[in-house]
Design a protein around this motif. Structure first.
Motif, PDB file in Angstrom:
ATOM      1  N   PHE A 183       0.738  -1.176  -0.015  1.00 49.32           N
ATOM      2  CA  PHE A 183       0.061  -0.008   0.032  1.00 49.32           C
ATOM      3  C   PHE A 183       0.967   1.231   0.065  1.00 49.32           C
ATOM      4  CE2 PHE A 183      -2.593  -3.377   1.821  1.00 49.32           C
ATOM      5  CZ  PHE A 183      -3.891  -3.031   1.045  1.00 49.32           C
ATOM      6  N   HIS A 184       0.113   2.396  -0.498  1.00 51.81           N
ATOM      7  CA  HIS A 184       0.846   3.565  -0.423  1.00 51.81           C
ATOM      8  C   HIS A 184      -0.016   4.725  -0.456  1.00 51.81           C
ATOM      9  CE1 HIS A 184       0.040   5.009  -4.662  1.00 51.81           C
ATOM     10  NE2 HIS A 184      -0.312   3.612  -4.768  1.00 51.81           N
ATOM     11  N   GLY A 185       0.508   5.907  -0.279  1.00 54.44           N
ATOM     12  CA  GLY A 185      -0.609   7.074  -0.397  1.00 54.44           C
ATOM     13  C   GLY A 185      -0.388   7.867   0.947  1.00 54.44           C
ATOM     14  N   CYS A 230      -2.077   5.513   3.227  1.00 52.71           N
ATOM     15  CA  CYS A 230      -1.710   4.313   2.911  1.00 52.71           C
ATOM     16  C   CYS A 230      -2.977   3.476   2.606  1.00 52.71           C
ATOM     17  CB  CYS A 230      -1.129   3.627   4.247  1.00 52.71           C
ATOM     18  SG  CYS A 230       0.384   4.521   4.590  1.00 52.71           S
ATOM     19  N   GLU A 231      -4.021   4.002   1.852  1.00 54.38           N
ATOM     20  CA  GLU A 231      -5.034   3.186   1.494  1.00 54.38           C
ATOM     21  C   GLU A 231      -5.119   2.477  -0.028  1.00 54.38           C
ATOM     22  OE1 GLU A 231      -8.411   5.466   2.455  1.00 54.38           O
ATOM     23  OE2 GLU A 231      -8.089   5.063   4.672  1.00 54.38           O
ATOM     24  N   GLU A 232      -4.112   3.046  -0.738  1.00 50.43           N
ATOM     25  CA  GLU A 232      -3.963   2.945  -2.161  1.00 50.43           C
ATOM     26  C   GLU A 232      -3.047   1.646  -2.310  1.00 50.43           C
ATOM     27  OE1 GLU A 232      -3.329   6.237  -4.921  1.00 50.43           O
ATOM     28  OE2 GLU A 232      -3.939   7.599  -3.077  1.00 50.43           O
ATOM     29  N   GLU A 233      -3.767   0.621  -2.971  1.00 50.66           N
ATOM     30  CA  GLU A 233      -2.731  -0.567  -3.299  1.00 50.66           C
ATOM     31  C   GLU A 233      -1.824  -0.419  -4.474  1.00 50.66           C
ATOM     32  OE1 GLU A 233      -4.957  -4.318  -4.027  1.00 50.66           O
ATOM     33  OE2 GLU A 233      -6.443  -3.827  -2.722  1.00 50.66           O
ATOM     34  N   CYS A 234      -0.425  -1.002  -4.296  1.00 55.51           N
ATOM     35  CA  CYS A 234       0.454  -1.101  -5.090  1.00 55.51           C
ATOM     36  C   CYS A 234      -0.198  -1.484  -6.885  1.00 55.51           C
ATOM     37  CB  CYS A 234       1.694  -1.790  -5.103  1.00 55.51           C
ATOM     38  SG  CYS A 234       2.520  -1.285  -3.484  1.00 55.51           S
ATOM     39  N   THR A 235       0.400  -1.002  -7.770  1.00 57.28           N
ATOM     40  CA  THR A 235      -0.198  -1.563  -9.015  1.00 57.28           C
ATOM     41  C   THR A 235       1.164  -1.446 -10.034  1.00 57.28           C
ATOM     42  OG1 THR A 235      -0.361   0.912  -9.785  1.00 57.28           O
ATOM     43  CG2 THR A 235      -2.320  -0.140  -8.919  1.00 57.28           C
ATOM     44  N   CYS A 264       5.191   1.077  -1.748  1.00 60.02           N
ATOM     45  CA  CYS A 264       5.171   0.586  -3.246  1.00 60.02           C
ATOM     46  C   CYS A 264       6.370   1.696  -3.817  1.00 60.02           C
ATOM     47  CB  CYS A 264       3.806   1.345  -3.978  1.00 60.02           C
ATOM     48  SG  CYS A 264       2.315   0.579  -3.386  1.00 60.02           S
TER      49      CYS A 264
END
Length: 513
Positions: free
Chosen positions: A16-18, A21-26, A34
Motif C-alpha cells: 500500500f501507499h498514499g 496508505c489506503e492505495e494498493e500498489c499497481t 510501493c
C-alpha cells in the motif's frame, strides 16, 4: 495523515501507499509505500515482489526474487539498485555508493553521496506587523509538515522590492525576522531558504514560495513654505512639495473669510477644496479687499498630516459695486451748495474707497472736481444757477458706478439795471435801461421813480421783461423841472436798491423852447 515526499515518506504496510496508505500498489511496484519494483516477467506480488524464481527474472537481475542485479542502470545504485542518483550535472553516479563524480549534488540534495534531502518549506511564510518601514516574517521549518530532513540549523531570508533586480540576503538562526528601514508604500518579494548542517557546513535547501507584501503609508509631513499671489477675486497659492517615499500625496486646501471688505469682521464657515494633485492651487470667486485665513494639509492614502501654519492673505482692491445715493437738498444757499449722499455700504466698496465728485454748470463745463473720504461737501457757486453734481466711489484708478443730480443755487436780489438813458422833452421824460448782469437772478419787476426838486414823485412799475418807459404831462411831468430818476429791479427776495440802487438826475426843457 500527511506524508511529505520521499525520502521522508510514511510507514505504510507492504502493498500500500498514499497519504493515508489506503492505495494498493499497481503494475510492477510493491512493498511498503510501493517504492520497490519487480524485475520479473511474471508472478509480481504487490507485497513481496517476484516469487517465480530466477527463470522469470528480467535482464540484468537474478536470484529467487530477482533482486540481485548484474549491474544497475544509469540513475540507480545500491545492492538491489533501489536508490536514485541525485547528481547535478549527470543522471549517473557510483553504482555502489551513489557518489557523484562531479562532486555537486542536484538541487535540494546534499551529503557525500547526495542522498540527504535538504529541508525546505511546504507551508507559506507568514507576514505580519506591517508598518510604513518594517514588516515581520514567520517561517520556522517543522519536520513532518515541511519538505526534507532536519534539523534546521539556519535560515536565509531573501527579499527585494518590485523595482530591484537582485535579492538582499539575511542569514539568521531565528525562525522570525523583521525587515527594517523600508520605504513606505513599497511592495516586497520575499522567500526563505532552510539550511541543514552537513559535515560542519550549513547547506541550504530550495527556496520557499515567493510571497509579496507592501509597506503602508503613514502620516505625511507638515506642509511648509506657503506663499501667495493675490488679485481682487483670487489667491494663487504655492508650497513646498511633500514627498513621502513611494506614497502618493495629495493636498487639501481650507480657507475661511475673516474680514469682509476690510470693514466687517466675520467668521464664515471653513471651506475645503481638494484633493489637489500638485503643490500649487488657485482659490477663485473670492471677495475683493477681504482677508482670508488659509491652511494646506498633505494627505496620503486617506491619512492626513499636520496642517500648515495659518496663512492670512488680503485680496486686492477692485472698483466699487454700487453708486452713492445723493440726498436731495432744497433751499440751497446763493453762494454755496451743501451736498450729501448715502455712503456705499460695506461689501460694495471693494477697497480703501474715496469719493470723487464733479460740479458742472449748465454749459456742462466742470467748475469743481475733488476727492474726499466724507459723504458731505460744500462748494462755492453763483446765485440763481443750475448745476449738475456727479459722485462715484473710487479705489485707486478703479472707478465705480456714477450717480448725478441737478441742483439749483439760492436766489438773491437782482443787481442794478445798467446803462440807464434819459430822453427829455418839454412835458415828457423817456427812460431806457439794460437788465442787470452782476448775477443771474431773474428780475420780476422794474420800478421807475421820478422825484422832482420840489419833492413830488412819479412812479411806474413794469414787468421784468420791459426795459423802457415814458412819462408825459398826463403823468404829471412839468417843463423846466429837475428830476432825479431811479430805476430799481426787484424779485421775490429783494430789490437792487438793497445793494445801493442807481439813479440819474435830469432836467426837463423850458416851456416854449
Amino acid at each position: 495523515m500527511f506524508c511529505p515526499p520521499d525520502p521522508v515518506g510514511c510507514d505504510c504496510i507492504a502493498g500500500f501507499h498514499g497519504d493515508t496508505c489506503e492505495e494498493e500498489c499497481t503494475g510492477i511496484t510493491y512493498g511498503a509505500g510501493c517504492i520497490q519494483e519487480c524485475h520479473c516477467s511474471s508472478n509480481c506480488s504487490n507485497e513481496i515482489g517476484c516469487s517465480g524464481g530466477a527463470a522469470t527474472c528480467s535482464g540484468g537481475y537474478e536470484g529467487n526474487k530477482c533482486l540481485d542485479h548484474v549491474i544497475c542502470v544509469d540513475g540507480k545504485f545500491g545492492e538491489i539498485c533501489q536508490y536514485s542518483c541525485h547528481c547535478e550535472t549527470s543522471s549517473s553516479c557510483s553504482k555502489t555508493t551513489g557518489y557523484c563524480s562531479s562532486g555537486d549534488c542536484a538541487y535540494g540534495w546534499g551529503g557525500n553521496d547526495c542522498q540527504i534531502a535538504l529541508p525546505h518549506l511546504f507551508k507559506t511564510i507568514t507576514i505580519n506587523d506591517v508598518t510604513a518601514t518594517n514588516m515581520t516574517i514567520w517561517y520556522g521549518w517543522t519536520f513532518g509538515e515541511d519538505y526534507g530532513s532536519g534539523p534546521a540549523s539556519s535560515y536565509k531570508v531573501l527579499y527585494k522590492s518590485e523595482d530591484e533586480s537582485t535579492f538582499t540576503t539575511i542569514t539568521t538562526t531565528d525562525d522570525v525576522f523583521t525587515i527594517t528601514g523600508l520605504p513606505p508604500n513599497r511592495t516586497l518579494e520575499m522567500k526563505v531558504r532552510v539550511c541543514k548542517n552537513i559535515g560542519g557546513q550549513d547547506v541550504c535547501g530550495p527556496d520557499s514560495k515567493v510571497v509579496t507584501e507592501s509597506t503602508i503609508c503613514s502620516i505625511p509631513s507638515k506642509v511648509v513654505g506657503l506663499a501667495d499671489i493675490s488679485g481682487p477675486d483670487y489667491i494663487s497659492l504655492s508650497w513646498n512639495e511633500v514627498t513621502y517615499g513611494n506614497c502618493p500625496v495629495t493636498y487639501n486646501v481650507t480657507y475661511q473669510l475673516i474680514q469682509f471688505d476690510m470693514c466687517d469682521n466675520t467668521s464664515n464657515e471653513v471651506i475645503n477644496e481638494g484633493p489637489v494633485q500638485t503643490a500649487s492651487y488657485t482659490l477663485l470667486n473670492l471677495s475683493a479687499y477681504s482677508r482670508y485665513r488659509i491652511q494646506v494639509t498633505a494627505v496620503s492614502n486617506d491619512v492626513a498630516g499636520e496642517a500648515s501654519d495659518e496663512h492670512t492673505v488680503q485680496t486686492k482692491e477692485s472698483a466699487p459695486d454700487e453708486a452713492p445715493e445723493i440726498m436731495t437738498m432744497s433751499d440751497q444757499e446763493p453762494y454755496s451748495l451743501t451736498i450729501s449722499w448715502l455712503e456705499i455700504p460695506c461689501g460694495s466698496r471693494n477697497g480703501d474707497m474715496v469719493y470723487e465728485y464733479l460740479l458742472k454748470d449748465k454749459s456742462n463745463v466742470i467748475i469743481k472736481r475733488s476727492i474726499t473720504k466724507s459723504n458731505t461737501v460744500e462748494i462755492a457757486v453763483k446765485p440763481c444757477n443750475e448745476y449738475t453734481f456727479e459722485v462715484y466711489g473710487k479705489n485707486q484708478d478703479l472707478k465705480g458706478p456714477t450717480t448725478s443730480d441737478i441742483i439749483q443755487s439760492g436766489t438773491v436780489a437782482p443787481g442794478d439795471p445798467e446803462n440807464v438813458i434819459v430822453i427829455s422833452g418839454k412835458n415828457t421824460v423817456e427812460v431806457e435801461w439794460e437788465a442787470p448782469t452782476s448775477n443771474d437772478c431773474t428780475v420780476q419787476n422794474y420800478t421807475v421813480t421820478l422825484t422832482s426838486s420840489g419833492g413830488g414823485k412819479i412812479r411806474k412799475t413794469l414787468s421784468g421783461s420791459v426795459t423802457t418807459t415814458k412819462f408825459t404831462s398826463k403823468d404829471g411831468i412839468k417843463p423846466n423841472t429837475e428830476y432825479t430818476i431811479e430805476v430799481v429791479a426787484s424779485n421775490s427776495v429783494g430789490t437792487s436798491a438793497d445793494n445801493g440802487g442807481i439813479s440819474v438826475e435830469y432836467k426837463t426843457q423850458v416851456k416854449g423852447t
